[in-house]
Structure formats: C-alpha cells, structure tokens
Design a protein around this motif. Structure first.
Motif, PDB file in Angstrom:
ATOM      1  N   SER A 403      52.648  27.795 -69.650  1.00 43.39           N
ATOM      2  CA  SER A 403      53.144  26.952 -71.546  1.00 43.39           C
ATOM      3  C   SER A 403      53.271  25.402 -70.800  1.00 43.39           C
ATOM      4  O   SER A 403      53.332  24.287 -71.716  1.00 43.39           O
ATOM      5  CB  SER A 403      54.827  26.955 -70.936  1.00 43.39           C
ATOM      6  OG  SER A 403      55.195  28.598 -72.029  1.00 43.39           O
ATOM      7  N   VAL A 404      53.337  24.611 -69.678  1.00 46.53           N
ATOM      8  CA  VAL A 404      53.187  23.290 -69.241  1.00 46.53           C
ATOM      9  C   VAL A 404      51.807  23.041 -68.196  1.00 46.53           C
ATOM     10  O   VAL A 404      51.709  23.704 -67.105  1.00 46.53           O
ATOM     11  CB  VAL A 404      54.460  22.352 -68.743  1.00 46.53           C
ATOM     12  CG1 VAL A 404      54.101  21.385 -67.765  1.00 46.53           C
ATOM     13  CG2 VAL A 404      55.340  22.743 -69.339  1.00 46.53           C
ATOM     14  N   SER A 405      51.219  22.476 -68.728  1.00 41.94           N
ATOM     15  CA  SER A 405      50.191  22.253 -67.304  1.00 41.94           C
ATOM     16  C   SER A 405      50.408  21.373 -66.425  1.00 41.94           C
ATOM     17  O   SER A 405      51.132  20.432 -66.233  1.00 41.94           O
ATOM     18  CB  SER A 405      49.111  21.764 -68.418  1.00 41.94           C
ATOM     19  OG  SER A 405      47.991  20.843 -67.593  1.00 41.94           O
ATOM     20  N   VAL A 406      49.638  21.830 -65.376  1.00 47.05           N
ATOM     21  CA  VAL A 406      49.749  21.558 -63.899  1.00 47.05           C
ATOM     22  C   VAL A 406      49.492  19.988 -63.639  1.00 47.05           C
ATOM     23  O   VAL A 406      49.784  19.451 -63.343  1.00 47.05           O
ATOM     24  CB  VAL A 406      48.979  21.956 -63.130  1.00 47.05           C
ATOM     25  CG1 VAL A 406      47.582  21.868 -63.015  1.00 47.05           C
ATOM     26  CG2 VAL A 406      49.828  22.208 -61.536  1.00 47.05           C
ATOM     27  N   GLU A 407      48.432  19.378 -64.863  1.00 51.36           N
ATOM     28  CA  GLU A 407      48.587  18.314 -65.380  1.00 51.36           C
ATOM     29  C   GLU A 407      49.609  16.949 -65.477  1.00 51.36           C
ATOM     30  O   GLU A 407      49.446  16.268 -64.582  1.00 51.36           O
ATOM     31  CB  GLU A 407      47.147  18.059 -65.493  1.00 51.36           C
ATOM     32  CG  GLU A 407      45.853  18.713 -65.728  1.00 51.36           C
ATOM     33  CD  GLU A 407      45.392  18.275 -63.582  1.00 51.36           C
ATOM     34  OE1 GLU A 407      45.240  16.826 -63.400  1.00 51.36           O
ATOM     35  OE2 GLU A 407      44.667  18.980 -62.812  1.00 51.36           O
ATOM     36  N   SER A 408      50.103  17.705 -65.819  1.00 53.94           N
ATOM     37  CA  SER A 408      51.709  16.872 -66.522  1.00 53.94           C
ATOM     38  C   SER A 408      52.143  16.419 -65.515  1.00 53.94           C
ATOM     39  O   SER A 408      52.759  15.670 -65.077  1.00 53.94           O
ATOM     40  CB  SER A 408      52.663  17.566 -67.499  1.00 53.94           C
ATOM     41  OG  SER A 408      52.021  17.714 -68.794  1.00 53.94           O
ATOM     42  N   ALA A 409      52.607  17.808 -64.479  1.00 55.55           N
ATOM     43  CA  ALA A 409      53.586  17.504 -63.297  1.00 55.55           C
ATOM     44  C   ALA A 409      52.435  15.903 -62.156  1.00 55.55           C
ATOM     45  O   ALA A 409      53.136  15.717 -61.789  1.00 55.55           O
ATOM     46  CB  ALA A 409      53.553  18.728 -62.874  1.00 55.55           C
ATOM     47  N   ARG A 410      51.237  16.669 -62.575  1.00 62.62           N
ATOM     48  CA  ARG A 410      50.435  16.080 -60.991  1.00 62.62           C
ATOM     49  C   ARG A 410      50.800  14.455 -62.225  1.00 62.62           C
ATOM     50  O   ARG A 410      51.562  12.976 -61.029  1.00 62.62           O
ATOM     51  CB  ARG A 410      49.273  15.798 -61.388  1.00 62.62           C
ATOM     52  CG  ARG A 410      49.114  17.633 -60.404  1.00 62.62           C
ATOM     53  CD  ARG A 410      47.773  18.244 -60.416  1.00 62.62           C
ATOM     54  NE  ARG A 410      47.340  18.972 -60.275  1.00 62.62           N
ATOM     55  CZ  ARG A 410      46.455  20.497 -60.121  1.00 62.62           C
ATOM     56  NH1 ARG A 410      45.395  19.857 -60.633  1.00 62.62           N
ATOM     57  NH2 ARG A 410      46.150  21.124 -59.391  1.00 62.62           N
ATOM     58  N   GLN A 411      50.673  14.379 -63.480  1.00 57.03           N
ATOM     59  CA  GLN A 411      50.602  12.191 -64.030  1.00 57.03           C
ATOM     60  C   GLN A 411      52.186  12.050 -63.555  1.00 57.03           C
ATOM     61  O   GLN A 411      52.204  11.093 -63.079  1.00 57.03           O
ATOM     62  CB  GLN A 411      50.571  13.145 -65.021  1.00 57.03           C
ATOM     63  CG  GLN A 411      50.108  11.624 -65.620  1.00 57.03           C
ATOM     64  CD  GLN A 411      50.166  11.908 -67.349  1.00 57.03           C
ATOM     65  OE1 GLN A 411      49.651  12.756 -68.104  1.00 57.03           O
ATOM     66  NE2 GLN A 411      51.038  10.570 -68.652  1.00 57.03           N
ATOM     67  N   ALA A 412      53.380  13.057 -63.845  1.00 61.12           N
ATOM     68  CA  ALA A 412      54.346  12.533 -63.467  1.00 61.12           C
ATOM     69  C   ALA A 412      54.911  12.135 -61.861  1.00 61.12           C
ATOM     70  O   ALA A 412      54.708  11.431 -61.811  1.00 61.12           O
ATOM     71  CB  ALA A 412      55.402  13.937 -63.287  1.00 61.12           C
TER      72      ALA A 412
END
Length: 458
Positions: A403-412
């Motif tokens: 549901s949520v790309s791991v890239e979004s967490a890494r970007q955060a």
C-alpha cells in the motif's frame, strides 16, 4: 560461493519447517514470538519467526516457552479451558490470533460475546463498532458509509468506478496509469501540468529558507517574532480538570462541523496527576479503535490517548471540511489540556498509513507542541512550514508493503535528517507483499512508544 548457497538452502529448509511446526515464546511484557527455535542458551533464545525474521531475546524477558505446532497447543488448551469464563476464553483467543490460528480465534471471540455481549475488546477484534449506543458489525458500518463489496473487498462506490476504469493506487490515492508513471519519476502535478519539485513549490509561491521550502506567510511570521516571545517561559502542566476516565467518544465543533475523537483516560488521572498525551491518527478508511487496539497493550495505561476520526476516512481529503483537519487536531489537543492535567513537554503523535503521512506534516509544522512523532507504514508529505524545534521521528516500514512504497518512508527519513531531526528508522527487509505487511504489529508499536517516551520538549 558454494558455501553461501548452501547456507541459503539450509535457512530455506528451516523457514519452511516453521510453517509446519511452530514454537511459542511468551514474553514478560505480554508479547510473544511464534516460529522455530533455532538456538537456546542459558542467556538467550533465538527464534526464526513465521515472518522470516531472526529474533534474539534475552532469557530474562522470557516468561514461558511452549514447543509444538500452534494446532497441537490449541487442542491441548481447548481441553482445559473453562467454557463459561469469558475472560479466559478472550485471552486464549488473542493467543490464537497471534500464532496465526485466525479462524479459531474468531470462533473464540464469538464465544466471548455470547457470554458477555458488551465485551468491547472481543467486539473490536471481530470488527464491531459502538455507534449511537449499540454494537454494529463492520459490514453494517461499511454499508452505512457507502461501501460496496468488490472481489471480496470493501470499496467506496466512487472508487469502484475508478477500479473498473483502470485506475491504480499510489500512496493510498487513486491515480491514472499515466499519472502513476510520472509520480514514480518524482514529478508533481500542479493544475494540469507535471513539473519538478522545485517548479511545483515555486508555482505555489513558496520560497527557499535555510534549505527548506516555506510559504511567504510563514516566513513573514517568523521574522515578526520578537526575542522576548521566544524566550518566554512556558508552563509545564496544563492543570486541566473535570475529564472523565475510561474510553469514550467526545465531539467538538470545528468551523460549523461536528468532529469526533475517542479518548482513553486511565483511572489514575482522576487524582489530578500530570499525564502524557498520545494522539493516534488512523489510516485511510480505518478507525480510531484500530489504533487503540494496537497501542493500548504497549502504553499500558501510562498516558491519556486521543484518537480522532478523519472525515470520509481520509485526512486532508475526503470532504470539503477536511481542510480544517489541522485546526481540528490542535483544538482536540486544547480540549484534552483543558479537561486533564497534561504534561505539556510530553505530548506525542503517531499515525498509520495515511495517518503516518499526516503525522509527517503535523510533526514538521508543530514540533513545539509534539515532543516526538511516529510514522508507521507511511512516508513524506513534503517538508513545508517547519517549526523552530525539530521533533524527533520514529519510522517503520516493511520493504514489500503493497500500500505504501518503501521509497516514501526512505524519503521521509532523508528529508527529516537533512533538516536536523533525530530519526530512528526501522525497515523490515523483504516481506510477503500482502496486506499483512501494511498492518500494525506489536513490534512496531512497542518500538515507537519506547522511542517517543524517551523524548520531551526542553
């Protein structure tokens, strides 16, 4: 190379055996690990969990070890359980759920509410909601909220049309396949035009300030702050009073719209003793009870919990009134402070999924209010209008979260660190690629709570 391949083969054989034979390690804090014990000494036990994670636990944290398959342990316990003791059956149902006996757990939860119709934890476990003085099933609630079943999943009627039209999900939103490709390239949409991040912020009138994008209005306010106001001493406690104890739903009015939040206040706060406050934000189309269900066992009555409802199931979007979500959250915190004695240096914020993206925004903007923040299966929503104080963040993500790309967490993680925030980042490698990778679990909630409670506003 041959030795490495052999080790991988051995691990595969061990992991495959976990599915057929599972051991259960009960922890002294109420948690448990389910999997295969691959090493056990006087000092620690090493478990290959059913998720493929190798966990090493000191023996001092272990309360009991049961060896055998969950089915064998289930049959043994069923012979000994008191069929008229609702609380005993409930505890056993929780155990079944945690070790993967989902169907058996549901049947036991049903037995509990047969014996105790108002057993709220069992009701929540079965997906019931308490609305207007009565319990309703999740299916009934979904229908009331305008959902329909499609391929065995609940979707909004308007979403169904998007699914049939070929739209796909990106970070919790429906987008066309063309937009999806642009989003993967890191582009942002402003009006009908796709542009780079710099072009996007400039088009909205934002400017660079100390390496960050901020609105001109915010920058002007910062310049107008006097040195005297910045140095003014802040009170340590809210000294509020009159708040109820227990779990209840509270309503407040925001810009002519009634908004709701769930409060969980332990009995001891009635004495007036100062309490931390934890604000929990649910994900898209989820609910406050989901957050309470997972965080209550780790907070263990040591703080007041406030879990607000999002309009239309989505923060910031989903209804025109959602533009007032920031005001709603801040007014909710003020209401809690007015009715309870809150330790103002220990107000925490955590969110799951879309609630995690919203936590990023609130934590960046209001670091002078929230001592620490937790993003669970979420990511960055843009580093805009930061407060002077940099709130610490905990971030949790499973690599194959569907549901949520791991890239979004890494970007955060990268944006926060770049701008001076302390960040504890936990990325679980691999995963199953199923919905389970996106759900909350005891590990991430425990880690998040332990991280936040070590933080306070100085």
């Amino acid at each position: 190379m041959i030795f490495m391949l052999f080790r991988l083969f051995v691990l595969f054989i061990i992991f495959a055996s976990v599915i057929l034979l599972a051991d259960v390690v009960e922890l002294s804090d109420g948690g448990r690990l389910v999997g295969k014990i691959i090493e056990r000494t006087d000092d620690e036990v090493t478990v290959l969990t059913i998720r493929g994670i190798v966990a090493r636990v000191p023996m001092e944290r272990v309360s009991k070890i049961e060896e055998g398959s969950p089915q064998e342990l289930y049959k043994k316990q069923m012979e000994e359980i008191d069929e008229k003791d609702a609380d005993e059956i409930y505890d056993f149902a929780v155990w079944c759920r945690d070790v993967g006996l989902v169907n058996e757990a549901k049947e036991l939860f049903r037995r509990v509410i047969t014996l105790k119709p108002d057993h709220q934890e069992a009701r929540w476990a079965l997906g019931y909601l308490f609305r207007d003085g009565k319990w309703i099933s999740e299916d009934e609630w979904r229908v009331e909220q305008g959902y329909v079943k499609y391929n065995d999943e609940w979707v909004k009627k308007e979403d169904l049309e998007k699914i049939k039209a070929g739209y796909v999900r990106y970070e919790g939103e429906w987008v066309s396949k063309e937009d999806y490709e642009n989003l993967k390239k890191g582009l942002r949409k402003y009006g009908d035009k796709w542009m780079t991040e710099e072009e996007y912020y400039k088009a909205q009138g934002y400017v660079q300030y100390k390496g960050r994008w901020v609105s001109k209005e915010w920058l002007e306010k910062q310049k107008q702050k006097s040195e005297e106001e910045q140095k003014k001493a802040k009170p340590k406690f809210s000294k509020g009073q009159g708040g109820r104890t227990g779990v209840y739903t509270q309503k407040i009015e925001i810009e002519g719209k009634e908004r709701e939040f769930v409060v969980n206040a332990p009995q001891w706060v009635a004495s007036g003793q100062a309490s931390p406050l934890v604000v929990l934000l649910h994900g898209t189309n989820s609910r406050p009870q989901y957050m309470l269900y997972h965080f209550d066992p780790v907070i263990k009555g040591t703080a007041i919990i406030a879990a607000p409802w999002a309009l239309g199931g989505k923060w910031l979007e989903g209804a025109p009134e959602s533009k007032n979500d920031d005001k709603f959250i801040l007014e909710m915190v003020e209401w809690i402070k007015k009715h309870y004695n809150i330790a103002l240096d220990r107000i925490y914020l955590a969110g799951h999924s879309r609630g995690g993206f919203y936590t990023f925004r609130l934590g960046v903007r209001y670091g002078d209010i929230f001592a620490a923040c937790g993003i669970l299966s979420g990511g960055s929503s843009g580093y805009i209008d930061p407060s002077e104080r940099k709130a610490p963040f905990y971030i949790y993500i499973v690599e194959r979260d569907p549901s949520v790309s791991v890239e979004s967490a890494r970007q955060a993680r990268d944006e926060l660190k770049k701008n001076g925030h302390e960040v504890k980042y936990h990325e679980v490698s691999g995963g199953t690629g199923t919905a389970q990778d996106h759900e909350l679990n005891r590990l991430c909630c425990q880690e998040c709570w332990e991280f936040m409670t070590k933080q306070s506003i100085k």
